[in-house]
Design an enzyme around this catalytic site. Structure first.
Site, PDB file in Angstrom:
ATOM      1  N   HIS A   1      -8.545  -0.059   9.825  1.00 56.88           N
ATOM      2  CA  HIS A   1      -7.755  -0.362   8.564  1.00 56.88           C
ATOM      3  C   HIS A   1      -8.332  -1.705   7.843  1.00 56.88           C
ATOM      4  O   HIS A   1      -8.778  -2.775   8.825  1.00 56.88           O
ATOM      5  CB  HIS A   1      -6.447  -0.826   9.009  1.00 56.88           C
TER       6      HIS A   1
ATOM      7  N   ASP B   1      -1.967  -7.821   3.816  1.00 53.37           N
ATOM      8  CA  ASP B   1      -2.174  -6.252   4.648  1.00 53.37           C
ATOM      9  C   ASP B   1      -1.074  -5.490   3.951  1.00 53.37           C
ATOM     10  O   ASP B   1       0.111  -5.775   3.856  1.00 53.37           O
ATOM     11  CB  ASP B   1      -1.936  -6.274   5.898  1.00 53.37           C
TER      12      ASP B   1
ATOM     13  N   CYS C   1      -6.618   1.531   1.911  1.00 55.24           N
ATOM     14  CA  CYS C   1      -6.761   0.215   2.269  1.00 55.24           C
ATOM     15  C   CYS C   1      -8.018  -0.711   1.699  1.00 55.24           C
ATOM     16  O   CYS C   1      -7.905  -1.893   1.495  1.00 55.24           O
ATOM     17  CB  CYS C   1      -6.428  -0.094   3.751  1.00 55.24           C
TER      18      CYS C   1
ATOM     19  N   GLN D   1       0.894  -1.211  -0.122  1.00 57.47           N
ATOM     20  CA  GLN D   1       0.005   0.055   0.007  1.00 57.47           C
ATOM     21  C   GLN D   1       0.884   1.318   0.041  1.00 57.47           C
ATOM     22  O   GLN D   1       1.652   1.491   0.878  1.00 57.47           O
ATOM     23  CB  GLN D   1      -0.829  -0.043   1.381  1.00 57.47           C
TER      24      GLN D   1
END
Length: 239
Positions: free
Chosen positions: A168, A185, A98, A92
């Site tokens: 998140h 993630d 996100c 990211q």
């Protein structure tokens, strides 16, 4: 890697589904709320199989400490791509993006048959699979226009793009290359391998104990102020 900022997305399956269909996910799949990982009655309302889970959770002191601890064990940025890559992952680089990365991780690790041929997302993944992590980061900027048009939709007022947010999105998927399940993630240094799938033929990640245990781990370790600030969505067959 270039860096930009977008308006955060609400944890709303209708918004995620609309964006996914807009960029090329087949209409036979959609996102659905998940209200429990263990209650049979609540799970019975979810169409199956579940191809991915998106978790929205609070960025707490515990999570940040845990993230830094695990990332310190492998400080080098993820370097797998092409045929050697077991699971498609994006670093990211878009502030507050996100939700977009969770969407990409969820639909980027399902069978191509669920993507409309020559659609935006079909061509995006086709190109991304042959790029390294830094090159992929720049490629994601192409999707910003589609993302931004839907990010401020939902039932709550959206924050500004440059605001700091305390929630998140991450994704949980299964790799069909090695039958392992993963936590994806974009804030981490690489995908997190959660271990072997319960069975090679299983396609339903809501049955994967390692995934359920990891989500429960985050919930169990949330502080009192944040223990209810969780929500989940599943990528499942459309009604």
């Amino acid at each position: 890697m270039s860096v930009s900022a977008v308006v955060p997305m609400e944890s709303n399956p209708e918004v995620f589904t609309e964006l996914a269909h807009k960029i090329g996910l087949s209409s036979v799949l959609a996102f659905n709320d998940v209200y429990s990982l263990t209650d049979p009655d609540l799970l019975s309302f979810i169409p199956r199989p579940c191809f991915a889970i998106i978790l929205l959770f609070p960025i707490t002191e515990f999570y940040e400490t845990e993230r830094k601890r695990i990332d310190s064990q492998s400080s080098e940025l993820y370097s797998e791509f092409g045929e050697n890559e077991k699971v498609l992952w994006f670093k990211q680089t878009i502030k507050n993006g996100c939700g977009l990365y969770a969407l990409l991780h969820s639909i980027g690790n399902i069978n191509d048959e669920y993507l409309q041929k020559d659609s935006t997302i079909y061509n995006f993944f086709k190109e991304a699979k042959n790029l390294n992590v830094k090159e992929r980061a720049d490629l994601v900027q192409v999707l910003e226009k589609s993302y931004s048009s839907l990010a401020n939709q939902g039932q709550t007022e959206a924050p500004e793009a440059l605001d700091d947010v305390s929630l998140h999105f991450i994704s949980f998927v299964k790799s069909f290359k090695n039958d392992h399940v993963y936590e994806l993630d974009g804030r981490r240094n690489s995908p997190i391998d959660l271990g072997q799938s319960i069975s090679p033929e299983n396609t339903d990640v809501l049955l994967e104990k390692n995934i359920i245990d990891k989500i429960q781990y985050y919930m169990d370790n949330a502080d009192e102020a944040n223990k209810y600030n969780f929500s989940m969505m599943a990528l499942v067959p459309s009604f």
